[in-house]
Design a protein around this motif. Structure first.
Motif, mmCIF file in Angstrom:
data_model
loop_
_atom_site.group_PDB
_atom_site.id
_atom_site.type_symbol
_atom_site.label_atom_id
_atom_site.label_comp_id
_atom_site.label_asym_id
_atom_site.label_seq_id
_atom_site.Cartn_x
_atom_site.Cartn_y
_atom_site.Cartn_z
ATOM 1 N N THR A 17 0.850 -1.184 0.000
ATOM 2 C CA THR A 17 0.000 0.000 0.000
ATOM 3 C C THR A 17 0.889 1.239 0.000
ATOM 4 O OG1 THR A 17 -0.106 0.122 2.408
ATOM 5 C CG2 THR A 17 -1.801 -1.223 1.295
ATOM 6 N N VAL A 18 0.293 2.369 -0.276
ATOM 7 C CA VAL A 18 1.047 3.618 -0.345
ATOM 8 C C VAL A 18 1.740 3.928 0.988
ATOM 9 C CG1 VAL A 18 -0.863 5.177 0.240
ATOM 10 C CG2 VAL A 18 0.983 5.971 -1.282
ATOM 11 N N GLU A 19 1.105 3.530 2.093
ATOM 12 C CA GLU A 19 1.689 3.800 3.412
ATOM 13 C C GLU A 19 2.959 2.981 3.658
ATOM 14 O OE1 GLU A 19 -2.618 4.758 3.518
ATOM 15 O OE2 GLU A 19 -1.545 2.946 2.956
ATOM 16 N N GLU A 20 3.131 1.896 2.930
ATOM 17 C CA GLU A 20 4.283 1.016 3.118
ATOM 18 C C GLU A 20 5.481 1.379 2.229
ATOM 19 O OE1 GLU A 20 2.303 -3.234 4.181
ATOM 20 O OE2 GLU A 20 1.842 -2.437 2.187
ATOM 21 N N ILE A 21 5.307 2.349 1.360
ATOM 22 C CA ILE A 21 6.352 2.716 0.399
ATOM 23 C C ILE A 21 7.061 3.970 0.884
ATOM 24 C CG2 ILE A 21 6.771 3.402 -1.994
ATOM 25 C CD1 ILE A 21 4.162 1.764 -2.611
ATOM 26 N N LYS A 22 8.379 3.985 0.741
ATOM 27 C CA LYS A 22 9.186 5.104 1.228
ATOM 28 C C LYS A 22 9.959 5.762 0.080
ATOM 29 C CE LYS A 22 8.052 4.116 5.431
ATOM 30 N NZ LYS A 22 6.647 4.305 5.543
ATOM 31 N N ILE A 23 10.095 7.072 0.155
ATOM 32 C CA ILE A 23 10.932 7.805 -0.801
ATOM 33 C C ILE A 23 12.352 7.257 -0.694
ATOM 34 C CG2 ILE A 23 11.966 10.061 -1.296
ATOM 35 C CD1 ILE A 23 9.289 11.318 -0.457
ATOM 36 N N ASN A 93 -0.922 5.137 -13.826
ATOM 37 C CA ASN A 93 -1.823 6.150 -14.361
ATOM 38 C C ASN A 93 -1.113 7.252 -15.134
ATOM 39 O OD1 ASN A 93 -0.790 7.858 -12.406
ATOM 40 N ND2 ASN A 93 -2.487 7.560 -11.004
ATOM 41 N N GLY A 94 0.193 7.138 -15.276
ATOM 42 C CA GLY A 94 0.901 8.136 -16.064
ATOM 43 C C GLY A 94 2.343 7.755 -16.292
ATOM 44 N N GLN A 95 2.890 8.257 -17.390
ATOM 45 C CA GLN A 95 4.295 8.039 -17.668
ATOM 46 C C GLN A 95 4.813 9.181 -18.531
ATOM 47 O OE1 GLN A 95 4.512 4.265 -19.611
ATOM 48 N NE2 GLN A 95 3.030 4.802 -21.148
ATOM 49 N N GLN A 96 6.023 9.537 -18.261
ATOM 50 C CA GLN A 96 6.696 10.575 -19.034
ATOM 51 C C GLN A 96 8.100 10.044 -19.283
ATOM 52 O OE1 GLN A 96 6.811 14.382 -17.099
ATOM 53 N NE2 GLN A 96 8.234 15.225 -18.581
ATOM 54 N N ASN A 123 -3.119 8.425 -2.802
ATOM 55 C CA ASN A 123 -2.724 7.043 -3.096
ATOM 56 C C ASN A 123 -1.908 6.975 -4.393
ATOM 57 O OD1 ASN A 123 -2.747 4.213 -2.423
ATOM 58 N ND2 ASN A 123 -4.030 3.931 -4.212
ATOM 59 N N GLU A 124 -0.811 7.734 -4.404
ATOM 60 C CA GLU A 124 -0.024 7.824 -5.633
ATOM 61 C C GLU A 124 1.463 7.904 -5.311
ATOM 62 O OE1 GLU A 124 -1.538 10.103 -9.246
ATOM 63 O OE2 GLU A 124 -0.101 11.500 -8.366
ATOM 64 N N ILE A 125 2.258 7.259 -6.149
ATOM 65 C CA ILE A 125 3.710 7.394 -6.041
ATOM 66 C C ILE A 125 4.260 7.779 -7.406
ATOM 67 C CG2 ILE A 125 3.854 5.678 -4.189
ATOM 68 C CD1 ILE A 125 5.210 3.797 -6.290
ATOM 69 N N ASN A 147 -0.699 4.164 -8.854
ATOM 70 C CA ASN A 147 -1.520 4.036 -7.656
ATOM 71 C C ASN A 147 -1.219 2.677 -7.051
ATOM 72 O OD1 ASN A 147 -3.906 5.428 -9.725
ATOM 73 N ND2 ASN A 147 -3.210 6.505 -7.906
ATOM 74 N N PRO A 148 -0.654 2.639 -5.843
ATOM 75 C CA PRO A 148 -0.418 1.349 -5.180
ATOM 76 C C PRO A 148 -1.729 0.647 -4.859
ATOM 77 C CG PRO A 148 0.941 3.063 -4.202
ATOM 78 C CD PRO A 148 -0.063 3.745 -5.111
ATOM 79 N N LEU A 149 -1.587 -0.607 -4.492
ATOM 80 C CA LEU A 149 -2.716 -1.443 -4.113
ATOM 81 C C LEU A 149 -3.588 -0.737 -3.077
ATOM 82 C CD1 LEU A 149 -4.076 -4.294 -3.920
ATOM 83 C CD2 LEU A 149 -2.475 -4.731 -2.061
ATOM 84 N N ARG A 150 -4.887 -0.839 -3.275
ATOM 85 C CA ARG A 150 -5.846 -0.352 -2.284
ATOM 86 C C ARG A 150 -6.976 -1.362 -2.234
ATOM 87 N NH1 ARG A 150 -8.090 5.622 -2.684
ATOM 88 N NH2 ARG A 150 -6.210 6.123 -1.545
ATOM 89 N N ILE A 151 -7.146 -1.980 -1.087
ATOM 90 C CA ILE A 151 -8.178 -2.987 -0.887
ATOM 91 C C ILE A 151 -9.455 -2.308 -0.381
ATOM 92 C CG2 ILE A 151 -8.802 -5.063 0.429
ATOM 93 C CD1 ILE A 151 -6.608 -5.638 -1.520
#
Length: 154
Positions: A17-23, A93-96, A123-125, A147-151
Motif C-alpha cells: 500500500t502507499v503507506e508502506e512505500i518510502k521515498i 496512471n501516467g508516464q513521461q 494514493n499515488e507514487i 496508484n499502489p494497491l488499495r483494498i
C-alpha cells in the motif's frame, strides 16, 4: 504487511500500500533484449516497421542496425512497477519517458527505478526511471506515476 489473494486456485502475493512505500526505495533490473522478445512484440501488435527487424533495411538508415521499439522498453519498466514497486495490484496512471538513444537488438540494459514521491492522500507514487546501456550511456529516462494497491474495506 503483505497481503495475498486467491487467483484461480493459487495464492498470489499482493503489492504494498502507499503507506508502506518510502521515498528513496530503489530497484535495479538487467534485461537482455532477445529476438524472441522482438518477435512476440511484433506479432502481438502487428507492427511491421522494418526498422525493428530487417537488418538490410536498418543498415541503410542512420541507426545502422535494427532498433528495439520504444514501447517494448516502456513495457519492461511498467512491468517492473507492477511486479516490484509498488507491486501486484498497482495501477499505472501516467508516464513521461524520453528515449535519448536507440537500443539495438541483443543489447543489455540496466533499468534503475527509484521512488521519488509518495502522496498518501491521493494514493499515488512517482518512480524515477532510467535505462543505461552496456556502454554506460543513458538510453532512456523519465517518470512513472502509479496508484499502489488499495483494498476495499467491507
Amino acid at each position: 504487511m503483505e497481503g495475498c489473494c486467491l487467483l484461480l486456485g493459487k495464492k498470489r502475493k499482493l503489492g504494498r500500500t502507499v503507506e508502506e512505500i518510502k521515498i528513496g526505495e530503489k530497484l535495479k533490473l538487467t534485461e537482455k533484449i532477445e529476438d524472441k522478445d522482438l518477435l512476440l512484440y511484433l506479432g502481438l501488435t502487428n507492427d511491421s516497421n522494418p526498422l525493428y527487424i530487417q537488418h538490410d533495411f536498418a543498415s541503410q538508415t542512420v541507426f545502422e542496425k535494427p532498433v528495439v521499439p520504444t514501447i517494448m522498453l516502456t513495457g519492461i519498466l511498467t512491468s517492473a512497477v507492477s511486479k516490484h514497486i509498488p507491486g501486484p495490484g498497482s495501477y499505472i496512471n501516467g508516464q513521461q519517458l524520453k528515449f535519448l538513444k536507440p537500443v539495438h537488438h541483443y543489447a543489455t540494459i540496466d533499468f534503475l527505478l527509484e521512488v521519488i514521491e509518495v502522496d498518501i492522500r491521493h494514493n499515488e507514487i512517482i518512480v524515477k526511471v532510467e535505462g543505461i546501456d552496456e556502454n554506460g550511456e543513458i538510453a532512456l529516462q523519465g517518470q512513472i506515476t502509479a496508484n499502489p494497491l488499495r483494498i476495499l474495506e467491507n
